[in-house]
Design a protein around this motif. Structure first.
Motif, PDB file in Angstrom:
ATOM      1  N   VAL A 180      -9.514   4.572  -1.744  1.00  0.00           N
ATOM      2  CA  VAL A 180      -9.403   3.105  -1.547  1.00  0.00           C
ATOM      3  C   VAL A 180      -9.562   2.210  -2.475  1.00  0.00           C
ATOM      4  N   LEU A 203      -5.789  -0.086   6.531  1.00  0.00           N
ATOM      5  CA  LEU A 203      -5.437   1.327   6.450  1.00  0.00           C
ATOM      6  C   LEU A 203      -5.830   1.732   7.714  1.00  0.00           C
ATOM      7  N   ARG A 255      -7.011   9.419   6.487  1.00  0.00           N
ATOM      8  CA  ARG A 255      -8.261   8.969   5.724  1.00  0.00           C
ATOM      9  C   ARG A 255      -9.217  10.106   5.989  1.00  0.00           C
ATOM     10  N   VAL A 288       0.775  -1.351   0.004  1.00  0.00           N
ATOM     11  CA  VAL A 288      -0.093  -0.102   0.046  1.00  0.00           C
ATOM     12  C   VAL A 288       0.926   1.301  -0.104  1.00  0.00           C
ATOM     13  N   LEU A 326      -8.526  -3.956   2.759  1.00  0.00           N
ATOM     14  CA  LEU A 326      -7.992  -2.662   2.831  1.00  0.00           C
ATOM     15  C   LEU A 326      -8.495  -1.702   4.164  1.00  0.00           C
ATOM     16  N   ASP A 348      -0.522   9.868  -4.070  1.00  0.00           N
ATOM     17  CA  ASP A 348      -0.991  10.157  -3.020  1.00  0.00           C
ATOM     18  C   ASP A 348      -2.482  10.614  -3.324  1.00  0.00           C
ATOM     19  N   LYS A 364      -5.198  -1.244  -8.082  1.00  0.00           N
ATOM     20  CA  LYS A 364      -3.563  -1.935  -8.073  1.00  0.00           C
ATOM     21  C   LYS A 364      -3.252  -2.955  -7.572  1.00  0.00           C
ATOM     22  N   LEU A 365      -3.756  -3.289  -6.412  1.00  0.00           N
ATOM     23  CA  LEU A 365      -3.022  -4.577  -5.628  1.00  0.00           C
ATOM     24  C   LEU A 365      -4.187  -5.693  -5.692  1.00  0.00           C
ATOM     25  N   VAL A 397       2.173   1.983  -3.386  1.00  0.00           N
ATOM     26  CA  VAL A 397       1.020   2.543  -4.349  1.00  0.00           C
ATOM     27  C   VAL A 397       1.006   4.068  -3.901  1.00  0.00           C
ATOM     28  N   LEU A 398       1.121   4.288  -2.528  1.00  0.00           N
ATOM     29  CA  LEU A 398       0.992   5.894  -2.213  1.00  0.00           C
ATOM     30  C   LEU A 398       2.381   6.748  -2.484  1.00  0.00           C
ATOM     31  N   ASP A 455      -9.079   2.743  -5.643  1.00  0.00           N
ATOM     32  CA  ASP A 455      -7.782   2.800  -6.638  1.00  0.00           C
ATOM     33  C   ASP A 455      -6.734   1.930  -6.241  1.00  0.00           C
ATOM     34  N   ILE A 456      -6.505   1.970  -4.779  1.00  0.00           N
ATOM     35  CA  ILE A 456      -5.402   1.032  -4.196  1.00  0.00           C
ATOM     36  C   ILE A 456      -5.701  -0.330  -4.415  1.00  0.00           C
TER      37      ILE A 456
END
Lengths: 153, 153
Positions: free
Chosen positions: A61, A79, A90, A49, A75, A57, A67-68, A52-53, A63-64
Motif C-alpha cells: 500500500v 482498495l 489484498r 490506483v 487508500l 503488480d 506514487k499517488l 499504478v498496478l 508504494d501506491i
DNA sequence: TCACATTTAATTGTTCGCAATTGAATGTGC
DNA sequence: GCACATTCAATTGCGAACAATTAAATGTGA
C-alpha cells in the motif's frame, strides 16, 4: 478613469490565482473522465490506483501511496472497494507482516485492455496537440515538485 | 535494447498523464495552503468562497457556484459552516424567494486583511517568477475551459 | 535479551464533491 | 387564471482526502 478594484486587491482576485486554475482544471478533468470511467466501473482515484498496478503488480500500500501522494486513510477504503469489485487482492506479506500487498486479479489485468480507450478520449477532449500537453504536464509536475519540496521543511 | 514497458502501454503510464499532473499539483497546493489557512480558520474551498465574496458581496448561491464550478450540494453545507463561524449571513431574497443571498459579516470583511499574506506565501513556495506563473495559469485556464466546453455536449 | 523507537495499515471524524431527488417559488403558454 | 415547465437551494448517499490516533510488526541499542 474608473477602477473596478483596488490594485492592492489584485493578488486576492480569483482569476489571478494559479491555484484556482489548477483546482478547477482538476475538477474539469474529473468531469470529462467520469463517463469514460463509468464504463470501467471505476472512479478517477481508483483508475489512478489501477494505472499504478498495471505498471507493477503485487506492491505494498505504501508504494501506491508514494506514487499517488495519498495516505492509508484514503487508500485503505479505496482498495477495499476495488477488492469488493474483484479487481485486486489484498494479502499480508509473509516477509513483513506489517505490509499489505496489492495484486491484480485476472479481471483486474483484463480491465487494462478496456482502459486503453480512455487516454485517447481525453486527448480529444483537450483539443490540444500531444506536444503542447507534454510541455504543460512537465511544467505542472515541476511546479508540484517545488511545492512538495516546501512542505517537507 | 531492453524495454521496461511496451510502447503500446505508454498512454496508460502514470507519468505520461497530464491529468495526474494536475490532480497531484492541486493536492500539493492544498497542502501548502493548509497551514496558512489554518490561521484564518478556513479550509481551501472556504477560502475560495471568501475570495468570491471579497470581490462582490450579497450574491446568490448560484453565482458563487458558477464562479467556482461547484453546485449547491457542495456549497450549502460549506456556507452553513461559514455562517456558523460568523463570517457570512444567509438570507432569502425578497424579490425571488428561491434565492439565498450570501453577505459578509463585519468579521467576514475584516478577514480580508489577514488574507493578504496568503498569496505572497504561495508565490514564495512556488519558487517561480510571477510572469512564469501567469503564463502557466493562462494555459491551464485555457485547457480547463476547453474541457468544460466538451462536457456540455 | 529487553526496553524503546520506527514502520505500516487500519480506524475515526471532519470536510469536500457530485449525482439524484425533493420542494418551494417563479415563469410560460394556452 | 391555471396547468405546466423551469429555476433554485436543500437534502441524501457515496466516494474521496486528510489529520490524528491505534495497534501490530519490525528494527535498534544498551
Amino acid at each position: 478613469m474608473p477602477r473596478k478594484h483596488s490594485a492592492a486587491d489584485a493578488p486576492l482576485r480569483l482569476d489571478n490565482q494559479i491555484c484556482f486554475a489548477v483546482y478547477s482544471a482538476a475538477h474539469a478533468f474529473n468531469r470529462v473522465y467520469k463517463p469514460l470511467l463509468d464504463r470501467l466501473g471505476l472512479t478517477y482515484p481508483q483508475y489512478l490506483v489501477m494505472l499504478v498496478l498495471w505498471e507493477r503488480d503485487d506492491v505494498p500500500v505504501k508504494d501506491i501511496g508514494e506514487k499517488l501522494f495519498l495516505d492509508s486513510g484514503t487508500l485503505t477504503p479505496l482498495l477495499k472497494r476495488l477488492e469488493a469489485a474483484h479487481l485486486v487482492r489484498r494479502t499480508r506479506s509473509s516477509e513483513d507482516e506489517r505490509q499489505v500487498l496489492i495484486a491484480l486479479t485476472p479481471q483486474g489485468h483484463a480491465l487494462k485492455d478496456k482502459a486503453r480507450a480512455v487516454p485517447q478520449s481525453i486527448l480529444a477532449a483537450s483539443d490540444c496537440s500531444v506536444s503542447e500537453l507534454v510541455a504543460m504536464k512537465d511544467e505542472i509536475v515541476a511546479l508540484r515538485d517545488r511545492l512538495n519540496a516546501v512542505i517537507g521543511e
